[in-house]
Design a protein around this motif. Structure first.
Motif, PDB file in Angstrom:
ATOM      1  N   UNK A   1     -29.233 119.104  30.361  1.00 47.88           N
ATOM      2  CA  UNK A   1     -29.746 117.761  30.666  1.00 47.88           C
ATOM      3  C   UNK A   1     -30.290 117.045  29.433  1.00 47.88           C
ATOM      4  N   UNK A   2     -30.668 117.805  28.406  1.00 46.60           N
ATOM      5  CA  UNK A   2     -31.355 117.204  27.256  1.00 46.60           C
ATOM      6  C   UNK A   2     -30.563 116.076  26.579  1.00 46.60           C
ATOM      7  N   UNK A   3     -29.300 116.312  26.189  1.00 41.73           N
ATOM      8  CA  UNK A   3     -28.631 115.255  25.405  1.00 41.73           C
ATOM      9  C   UNK A   3     -28.502 113.924  26.122  1.00 41.73           C
ATOM     10  N   UNK A   4     -28.257 113.947  27.424  1.00 33.78           N
ATOM     11  CA  UNK A   4     -28.090 112.651  28.096  1.00 33.78           C
ATOM     12  C   UNK A   4     -29.413 111.898  28.148  1.00 33.78           C
ATOM     13  N   UNK A   5     -30.517 112.635  28.325  1.00 28.86           N
ATOM     14  CA  UNK A   5     -31.826 111.988  28.259  1.00 28.86           C
ATOM     15  C   UNK A   5     -32.055 111.410  26.866  1.00 28.86           C
ATOM     16  N   UNK A   6     -31.825 112.247  25.873  1.00 26.84           N
ATOM     17  CA  UNK A   6     -32.116 111.841  24.495  1.00 26.84           C
ATOM     18  C   UNK A   6     -31.328 110.582  24.136  1.00 26.84           C
ATOM     19  N   UNK A   7     -30.062 110.569  24.535  1.00 31.00           N
ATOM     20  CA  UNK A   7     -29.219 109.445  24.140  1.00 31.00           C
ATOM     21  C   UNK A   7     -29.675 108.141  24.797  1.00 31.00           C
ATOM     22  N   UNK A   8     -29.934 108.215  26.105  1.00 32.78           N
ATOM     23  CA  UNK A   8     -30.354 107.003  26.815  1.00 32.78           C
ATOM     24  C   UNK A   8     -31.685 106.483  26.281  1.00 32.78           C
ATOM     25  N   UNK A   9     -32.616 107.397  26.042  1.00 35.52           N
ATOM     26  CA  UNK A   9     -33.942 106.960  25.634  1.00 35.52           C
ATOM     27  C   UNK A   9     -33.929 106.438  24.208  1.00 35.52           C
ATOM     28  N   UNK A  10     -33.099 107.055  23.362  1.00 36.72           N
ATOM     29  CA  UNK A  10     -32.975 106.547  21.996  1.00 36.72           C
ATOM     30  C   UNK A  10     -32.513 105.085  22.028  1.00 36.72           C
ATOM     31  N   UNK A  11     -31.513 104.827  22.874  1.00 32.48           N
ATOM     32  CA  UNK A  11     -31.005 103.458  22.977  1.00 32.48           C
ATOM     33  C   UNK A  11     -32.095 102.486  23.384  1.00 32.48           C
ATOM     34  N   UNK A  12     -32.885 102.898  24.345  1.00 33.19           N
ATOM     35  CA  UNK A  12     -33.965 102.040  24.836  1.00 33.19           C
ATOM     36  C   UNK A  12     -35.024 101.826  23.745  1.00 33.19           C
ATOM     37  N   UNK A  13     -35.334 102.899  23.010  1.00 34.70           N
ATOM     38  CA  UNK A  13     -36.353 102.791  21.958  1.00 34.70           C
ATOM     39  C   UNK A  13     -35.892 101.817  20.871  1.00 34.70           C
ATOM     40  N   UNK A  14     -34.621 101.912  20.509  1.00 30.78           N
ATOM     41  CA  UNK A  14     -34.087 100.999  19.487  1.00 30.78           C
ATOM     42  C   UNK A  14     -34.308  99.562  19.926  1.00 30.78           C
ATOM     43  N   UNK A  15     -34.134  99.335  21.226  1.00 31.54           N
ATOM     44  CA  UNK A  15     -34.332  97.993  21.776  1.00 31.54           C
ATOM     45  C   UNK A  15     -35.813  97.595  21.729  1.00 31.54           C
ATOM     46  N   UNK A  16     -36.668  98.488  22.199  1.00 31.36           N
ATOM     47  CA  UNK A  16     -38.095  98.176  22.277  1.00 31.36           C
ATOM     48  C   UNK A  16     -38.670  97.960  20.881  1.00 31.36           C
ATOM     49  N   UNK A  17     -38.169  98.749  19.921  1.00 35.93           N
ATOM     50  CA  UNK A  17     -38.693  98.674  18.551  1.00 35.93           C
ATOM     51  C   UNK A  17     -38.569  97.260  17.985  1.00 35.93           C
ATOM     52  N   UNK A  18     -37.570  96.526  18.456  1.00 35.66           N
ATOM     53  CA  UNK A  18     -37.339  95.179  17.940  1.00 35.66           C
ATOM     54  C   UNK A  18     -38.335  94.159  18.493  1.00 35.66           C
ATOM     55  N   UNK A  19     -39.022  94.535  19.567  1.00 37.12           N
ATOM     56  CA  UNK A  19     -39.899  93.580  20.222  1.00 37.12           C
ATOM     57  C   UNK A  19     -41.068  93.207  19.321  1.00 37.12           C
ATOM     58  N   UNK A  20     -41.533  91.977  19.502  1.00 31.75           N
ATOM     59  CA  UNK A  20     -42.583  91.513  18.598  1.00 31.75           C
ATOM     60  C   UNK A  20     -43.909  92.222  18.845  1.00 31.75           C
ATOM     61  N   UNK A  21     -44.145  92.649  20.093  1.00 30.62           N
ATOM     62  CA  UNK A  21     -45.439  93.284  20.324  1.00 30.62           C
ATOM     63  C   UNK A  21     -45.582  94.585  19.556  1.00 30.62           C
ATOM     64  N   UNK A  22     -44.469  95.210  19.229  1.00 26.54           N
ATOM     65  CA  UNK A  22     -44.561  96.427  18.415  1.00 26.54           C
ATOM     66  C   UNK A  22     -45.032  96.046  17.008  1.00 26.54           C
ATOM     67  N   UNK A  23     -44.450  94.991  16.445  1.00 24.60           N
ATOM     68  CA  UNK A  23     -44.914  94.508  15.136  1.00 24.60           C
ATOM     69  C   UNK A  23     -46.375  94.094  15.231  1.00 24.60           C
TER      70      UNK A  23
END
Lengths: 290, 328
Positions: A162-184
């Motif tokens: 189960x690990x890789x499918x979790x890792x892949x999906x969450x990585x994608x989401x993190x890449x998206x969230x990282x761009x958000x201004x509230x993170x900056x």
């Protein structure tokens, strides 16, 4: 204004959908039956009784061999199918949940790191790709073959699967969230990387995590059934849905109900989890919001 | 009266790497911010305003890098510190207010949580005190019934309120330097006015310096003590607000002033600056403004040599060959 948590809003939206509500209710009933299996099916699931072999179930009440105490019939060793179904369900659900949880913890951990730190991204994701290249069952078989047949090892195998499918999906989401201004913005307030990942990114990735986890539970239940069917999952005589089907193979023509009953249990559980996951995605995924 | 410097940027050069080639985005930028002073950095989109703030905050994207120069905050040169040491400066010494209040708050956490988290990090107080202080700060930025606001999520607040919350968050760490990156651009005019006067008041209260990024000259006129005009990564003019507004010397600044619609005058004409803003990849010899400047033809030096900063009157600096020639 009243305080509203997103979890509660999500549930409200979920119950507005009929199909999702039905699935939710079915699963709840199933959980209650399985958790209190000793109450609902007091007969020992492993009690063999050669005299009462292959009794028919409630669908064949006219049959003189029908016994009301075995309302789902008995298997080739005279064990009560209803009792085995519920007690077997305990194993299936436990493995399904535990394996998903372990996979979730590690997968989320790797996914968060890979998504946030560009330097780790390649290392982690290429490793996940290696895990992905194995067909799931093959990978699980390999791990069980290395560790030996036991319920615990089957759980470990399914977790790793189960690990890789979790890792892949969450990585994608993190890449998206990282761009958000509230993170900056949070960075500009001096928050540490650890805090940003552990609090701000994780909570925003939560909807995604919940959805994948729900879907994954179905996958894990199916996996443990598959492994048991192949004889490398839950060892006999412990009841388990896949194992029940496996041992009933020999009686397939004489008593097809022995395959059909646990088969239906697996199908209902898996479909309900999948539909629930699907609806949850519609509700929780910010990208699909209307 | 000599006030203490909170920010001193000297000869800052920064580059961005685009497809394996490095392009200069900041060229020899120097300016300083004193306590209780608002310095406005003015210029078109892409002139390096935001990059300057990111350099100061140490939040340049991965492909950007400071090559030389120094950024001193309270006497410490940030360019010499490690990333983690710079992080300790963020929030504590310098706080940043963002352009988009709608996206600068975590949508899934309550206002109270986000304020409290920041207070606990910077003021080292416990949860209860932090909650009390959060209420104080919300009151300070002019938010009515702060207690109930604390329990709300960002989506329940309007843009103006969110900007106030963000300002409260930045202030609660008691920074010496406030960096505001077009904080009023996303707000409507009445709210803009309120936020500006709020910032002005807070500057005096907190005795902090404000570095204010904007392209809105109306805002500049209202808030600035000092103005720095940037063009294509270079400083072209610097002076007190009065000097720059009443007596702009650089042809670019003059052009900017003319491009503002003036409703007081009868003829309602906006005079645009001809030409296009240069791309970062373009190489322009001499003064970077020369392709758009009306005086280039009169002055052969413009296309050959980059102009030097010249002090035309005390505290008023201009980088232009023409001004230099006229002065001589």
């Amino acid at each position: 204004m009243k305080r509203e948590s997103w979890i509660r809003t999500a549930f409200q939206k979920l119950f507005r959908n009929k199909l999702a509500t039905v699935c939710f209710v079915i699963l709840i009933i199933e959980f209650i039956l399985i958790i209190f299996a000793d109450k609902f099916a007091p007969i020992d699931p492993n009690l063999t009784n050669v005299a009462d072999r292959l009794r028919p179930g409630f669908w064949d009440k006219m049959n003189p061999k029908y016994m009301p105490e075995h309302w789902l019939g008995t298997d080739e060793l005279g064990r009560d199918v209803w009792s085995r179904l519920l007690h077997g369900g305990q194993v299936s659900l436990a493995v399904g949940f535990i394996a998903t949880f372990i996979g979730l913890v590690f997968g989320t951990f790797f996914g968060l790191l890979a998504g946030y730190y560009k330097r780790l991204d390649n290392i982690i994701m290429r490793f996940m790709d290696v895990l992905f290249t194995f067909p799931g069952v093959l990978l699980a078989l390999l791990i069980v073959a290395m560790l030996g047949v036991s319920t615990r090892n089957a759980t470990i195998a399914i977790s790793i699967w189960a690990i890789p499918s979790f890792a892949r999906m969450i990585r994608g989401r993190v890449l998206q969230i990282k761009q958000e201004e509230y993170i900056t913005a949070i960075q500009s307030l001096g928050a540490t990387n650890f805090w940003i990942i552990a609090k701000h990114i994780l909570i925003n990735a939560m909807p995604t995590i919940i959805v994948i986890a729900t879907m994954r539970i179905a996958g894990s239940i199916l996996s443990i059934a598959t492994l048991s069917f192949l004889g490398v999952g839950v060892p006999v005589p412990q009841a388990e849905w896949g194992g029940m089907i496996s041992s009933a193979k020999t009686q397939m023509y004489k008593a097809p109900n022995l395959i059909i009953v646990p088969g239906i249990a697996i199908i209902i559980t898996v479909i309900c989890f999948n539909i629930l996951g699907d609806k949850l995605r519609d509700i929780l995924d910010p990208n699909l919001k209307d | 009266m000599e006030r203490e410097k909170v920010l001193d940027v000297k000869n800052l050069y920064a580059v961005f790497k685009i497809q394996k080639k490095e392009y200069e985005v900041l060229h020899d930028i120097s300016f300083d911010v004193h306590r209780n002073e608002t310095v406005c950095i003015v210029g078109e989109s892409g002139c390096g305003k935001s990059v300057t703030t990111l350099c100061v905050m140490g939040l340049l994207p991965k492909n950007g890098r400071v090559i030389s120069g120094s950024i001193e905050v309270d006497g410490t040169d940030l360019t010499k510190l490690s990333a983690n040491e710079v992080r300790k400066f963020r929030g504590k010494k310098m706080g940043m207010i963002f352009q988009e209040p709608m996206t600068a708050l975590n949508p899934l956490l309550t206002i109270g949580y986000q304020l409290r988290e920041n207070l606990m990090l910077h003021r080292l107080v416990d949860k209860k005190t932090a909650d009390k202080m959060a209420v104080e700060y919300l009151t300070k930025v002019g938010i009515a019934n702060p207690e109930s606001r604390l329990k709300q999520y960002p989506f329940q607040l309007s843009g103006g309120l969110r900007q106030r919350v963000l300002i409260a968050m930045v202030l609660s760490a008691q920074p010496d330097l406030l960096i505001a990156d077009e904080p009023t651009t996303a707000l409507d005019v009445t709210i803009q006015k309120q936020v500006l006067s709020l910032l002005n008041g807070l500057k005096k209260d907190m005795n902090a310096g404000i570095m204010f990024i904007t392209h809105d000259l109306g805002v500049v006129a209202e808030i600035a003590d000092k103005v720095v005009v940037l063009y294509a990564g270079r400083k072209v003019e610097e002076g007190s607000a009065q000097q720059v507004f009443n007596d702009p010397r650089h042809p670019y600044t003059v052009g900017l002033m003319k491009a503002v619609p003036n409703v007081d005058k009868d003829e309602f004409v906006i005079e645009p600056i001809p030409g296009m803003f240069p791309n970062i990849t373009e190489e322009i010899p001499g003064c970077r403004f020369n392709p758009r400047c009306a005086y280039t033809k009169q002055c052969p030096l413009c296309t050959k040599e980059a102009p030097e900063m010249l002090e035309v009157e005390p505290g008023h600096f201009v980088a232009c060959h023409l001004v230099k020639e006229n002065a001589q």
